[in-house]
Design a protein around this motif. Structure first.
Motif, PDB file in Angstrom:
ATOM      1  N   SER A 171       0.841  -1.189   0.000  1.00  0.00           N
ATOM      2  CA  SER A 171       0.000   0.000   0.000  1.00  0.00           C
ATOM      3  C   SER A 171       0.876   1.239   0.000  1.00  0.00           C
ATOM      4  O   SER A 171       1.992   1.225   0.537  1.00  0.00           O
ATOM      5  CB  SER A 171      -0.905   0.014   1.234  1.00  0.00           C
ATOM      6  N   SER A 172       0.362   2.321  -0.579  1.00  0.00           N
ATOM      7  CA  SER A 172       1.099   3.580  -0.567  1.00  0.00           C
ATOM      8  C   SER A 172       1.281   4.107   0.843  1.00  0.00           C
ATOM      9  O   SER A 172       2.144   4.946   1.099  1.00  0.00           O
ATOM     10  CB  SER A 172       0.371   4.625  -1.418  1.00  0.00           C
ATOM     11  N   GLY A 173       0.466   3.613   1.778  1.00  0.00           N
ATOM     12  CA  GLY A 173       0.554   4.082   3.151  1.00  0.00           C
ATOM     13  C   GLY A 173       1.390   3.218   4.065  1.00  0.00           C
ATOM     14  O   GLY A 173       1.489   3.503   5.270  1.00  0.00           O
ATOM     15  N   ASP A 174       2.045   2.187   3.508  1.00  0.00           N
ATOM     16  CA  ASP A 174       2.866   1.308   4.348  1.00  0.00           C
ATOM     17  C   ASP A 174       3.941   2.124   5.067  1.00  0.00           C
ATOM     18  O   ASP A 174       4.698   2.891   4.446  1.00  0.00           O
ATOM     19  CB  ASP A 174       3.537   0.225   3.501  1.00  0.00           C
ATOM     20  N   GLY A 175       4.002   1.961   6.372  1.00  0.00           N
ATOM     21  CA  GLY A 175       5.022   2.643   7.164  1.00  0.00           C
ATOM     22  C   GLY A 175       4.724   4.095   7.474  1.00  0.00           C
ATOM     23  O   GLY A 175       5.541   4.762   8.120  1.00  0.00           O
ATOM     24  N   ARG A 176       3.575   4.584   7.060  1.00  0.00           N
ATOM     25  CA  ARG A 176       3.255   5.997   7.287  1.00  0.00           C
ATOM     26  C   ARG A 176       2.350   6.148   8.502  1.00  0.00           C
ATOM     27  O   ARG A 176       1.590   5.247   8.859  1.00  0.00           O
ATOM     28  CB  ARG A 176       2.583   6.601   6.060  1.00  0.00           C
ATOM     29  N   THR A 177       2.431   7.305   9.120  1.00  0.00           N
ATOM     30  CA  THR A 177       1.581   7.644  10.245  1.00  0.00           C
ATOM     31  C   THR A 177       0.886   8.964   9.962  1.00  0.00           C
ATOM     32  O   THR A 177       1.173   9.639   8.964  1.00  0.00           O
ATOM     33  CB  THR A 177       2.400   7.762  11.541  1.00  0.00           C
ATOM     34  N   ALA A 178      -0.029   9.342  10.823  1.00  0.00           N
ATOM     35  CA  ALA A 178      -0.793  10.567  10.628  1.00  0.00           C
ATOM     36  C   ALA A 178       0.117  11.791  10.566  1.00  0.00           C
ATOM     37  O   ALA A 178       1.096  11.890  11.305  1.00  0.00           O
ATOM     38  CB  ALA A 178      -1.800  10.739  11.756  1.00  0.00           C
ATOM     39  N   LYS A 179      -0.223  12.720   9.686  1.00  0.00           N
ATOM     40  CA  LYS A 179       0.618  13.908   9.515  1.00  0.00           C
ATOM     41  C   LYS A 179       0.431  14.922  10.647  1.00  0.00           C
ATOM     42  O   LYS A 179       1.285  15.775  10.875  1.00  0.00           O
ATOM     43  CB  LYS A 179       0.325  14.573   8.177  1.00  0.00           C
ATOM     44  N   ARG A 180      -0.695  14.837  11.346  1.00  0.00           N
ATOM     45  CA  ARG A 180      -0.996  15.833  12.387  1.00  0.00           C
ATOM     46  C   ARG A 180      -1.806  15.133  13.487  1.00  0.00           C
ATOM     47  O   ARG A 180      -3.011  15.337  13.600  1.00  0.00           O
ATOM     48  CB  ARG A 180      -1.787  16.980  11.743  1.00  0.00           C
ATOM     49  N   PRO A 181      -1.157  14.301  14.293  1.00  0.00           N
ATOM     50  CA  PRO A 181      -1.894  13.453  15.238  1.00  0.00           C
ATOM     51  C   PRO A 181      -2.440  14.175  16.463  1.00  0.00           C
ATOM     52  O   PRO A 181      -3.242  13.597  17.192  1.00  0.00           O
ATOM     53  CB  PRO A 181      -0.854  12.408  15.650  1.00  0.00           C
ATOM     54  N   GLU A 182      -2.009  15.393  16.707  1.00  0.00           N
ATOM     55  CA  GLU A 182      -2.450  16.127  17.885  1.00  0.00           C
ATOM     56  C   GLU A 182      -3.274  17.338  17.480  1.00  0.00           C
ATOM     57  O   GLU A 182      -3.084  17.907  16.401  1.00  0.00           O
ATOM     58  CB  GLU A 182      -1.247  16.590  18.705  1.00  0.00           C
ATOM     59  N   LEU A 183      -4.182  17.733  18.354  1.00  0.00           N
ATOM     60  CA  LEU A 183      -4.934  18.964  18.138  1.00  0.00           C
ATOM     61  C   LEU A 183      -4.014  20.157  18.387  1.00  0.00           C
ATOM     62  O   LEU A 183      -3.504  20.345  19.494  1.00  0.00           O
ATOM     63  CB  LEU A 183      -6.124  19.036  19.097  1.00  0.00           C
ATOM     64  N   LEU A 184      -3.788  20.938  17.343  1.00  0.00           N
ATOM     65  CA  LEU A 184      -2.922  22.108  17.430  1.00  0.00           C
ATOM     66  C   LEU A 184      -3.582  23.284  16.730  1.00  0.00           C
ATOM     67  O   LEU A 184      -4.364  23.104  15.789  1.00  0.00           O
ATOM     68  CB  LEU A 184      -1.571  21.825  16.768  1.00  0.00           C
ATOM     69  N   PRO A 185      -3.262  24.494  17.143  1.00  0.00           N
ATOM     70  CA  PRO A 185      -3.760  25.658  16.407  1.00  0.00           C
ATOM     71  C   PRO A 185      -3.238  25.642  14.979  1.00  0.00           C
ATOM     72  O   PRO A 185      -2.180  25.073  14.686  1.00  0.00           O
ATOM     73  CB  PRO A 185      -3.189  26.846  17.185  1.00  0.00           C
ATOM     74  N   LEU A 186      -3.953  26.274  14.079  1.00  0.00           N
ATOM     75  CA  LEU A 186      -3.498  26.361  12.694  1.00  0.00           C
ATOM     76  C   LEU A 186      -2.159  27.092  12.663  1.00  0.00           C
ATOM     77  O   LEU A 186      -1.905  28.008  13.424  1.00  0.00           O
ATOM     78  CB  LEU A 186      -4.513  27.103  11.844  1.00  0.00           C
ATOM     79  N   GLY A 187      -1.299  26.626  11.735  1.00  0.00           N
ATOM     80  CA  GLY A 187       0.020  27.220  11.632  1.00  0.00           C
ATOM     81  C   GLY A 187       1.053  26.553  12.495  1.00  0.00           C
ATOM     82  O   GLY A 187       2.242  26.858  12.403  1.00  0.00           O
ATOM     83  N   ARG A 188       0.614  25.585  13.332  1.00  0.00           N
ATOM     84  CA  ARG A 188       1.553  24.839  14.154  1.00  0.00           C
ATOM     85  C   ARG A 188       1.453  23.358  13.804  1.00  0.00           C
ATOM     86  O   ARG A 188       0.422  22.879  13.365  1.00  0.00           O
ATOM     87  CB  ARG A 188       1.235  25.040  15.650  1.00  0.00           C
TER      88      ARG A 188
END
Length: 264
Positions: free
Chosen positions: A243-260
């Protein structure tokens, strides 16, 4: 669903490559995508939004449920988008009831936790990629099941499947599997409209200006180029069980303000 009366502060996106943002930027400069764009619209309507994106490319609906629902619930969102199922449609074995069941479980769990939830219906991919025309019945059945599941749980549906503009080639990246920046922007606009965000309207449904469509030998050459550049490598991955997602994790796993937070 509380619509425009609600002020969203904690937005979490669950899904596959579309929610991750493929087709809108790249892995070098970073991905944007409709979820990032929707987060920006939410923040414009009510500044102070925090945003997490748990989506990972290549994930099937069952994998999204297994891998992302728990972390999403832990983030206690007041808004979540759940967009998955296209990868399932493309697999040889496809069970619309099973796929919709995974989506409904996510709808139910998020709604029970107090989140508003939004999703989309899918355009006929056979109108985007002629070789995919045999898959049209799968798309129609899954869309019908998404609508029914959403109706049972008070989930908002952006009906991108019903608009002619969503199958315009200019809405899609060169691989024809992912939305282009314009397409991602339209999906974000469709979700904002369905959620009745301040300033949203139906302009996302309007067609683009006419374009010249290749015919004859030019059209055939275009199809061959696409098959060699995108279809072939995709089939090789399927045959190898990758899969194209093999070995990948979420790009933004935490709730953060925009720009962070890292965007990749």
């Amino acid at each position: 669903m509380s619509g425009a009366s609600n002020v969203y502060r904690r937005y979490v996106a669950l899904g596959d490559s579309q929610s991750e943002g493929l087709g809108d930027g790249d892995d070098v400069v970073g991905l944007r995508g409709f979820a990032d764009r929707l987060a920006e619209r939410l923040d414009a309507a009510a500044p102070g939004v925090t945003y997490a994106n748990l989506a990972v490319r290549g994930r099937l609906a069952g994998q999204v449920r297994a891998e992302q629902l728990g972390p999403a619930l832990a983030l206690r969102p007041d808004l979540a988008t759940v967009v998955a199922g296209v990868n399932d449609i493309l697999r040889p074995r496809f069970d619309a009831a099973e796929v919709a069941g995974h989506l409904e479980e996510m709808f139910a769990a998020l709604r029970s936790a107090g989140a508003d939830v939004a999703t989309v219906t899918f355009p006929d991919i056979g109108r985007i990629t002629p070789l995919a025309r045999p898959l049209a019945p799968r798309v129609y059945e899954l869309n019908d099941r998404i609508r029914a599941a959403a109706g049972r749980h008070g989930v908002v549906v952006a009906e991108t499947a019903l608009q002619e503009a969503t199958t315009d080639p200019r809405m899609w990246a060169d691989d024809r599997l992912h939305a282009a920046p314009l397409g991602h922007d339209r999906i974000a606009a469709a979700l904002a409209h369905a959620l009745e965000l301040p300033g949203s309207d139906d302009t996302w449904t309007r067609p683009l200006p006419p374009m010249t469509v290749p015919t004859g030998l030019r059209a055939a050459a275009h199809e061959l180029s696409w098959a060699a550049g995108f279809l072939g490598p995709w089939l090789v991955r399927r045959l190898r069980g990758r899969s194209s997602g093999d070995g990948r994790t979420a790009k933004r796993p935490e709730l953060l303000p925009l720009g962070r937070g890292a965007i990749r």
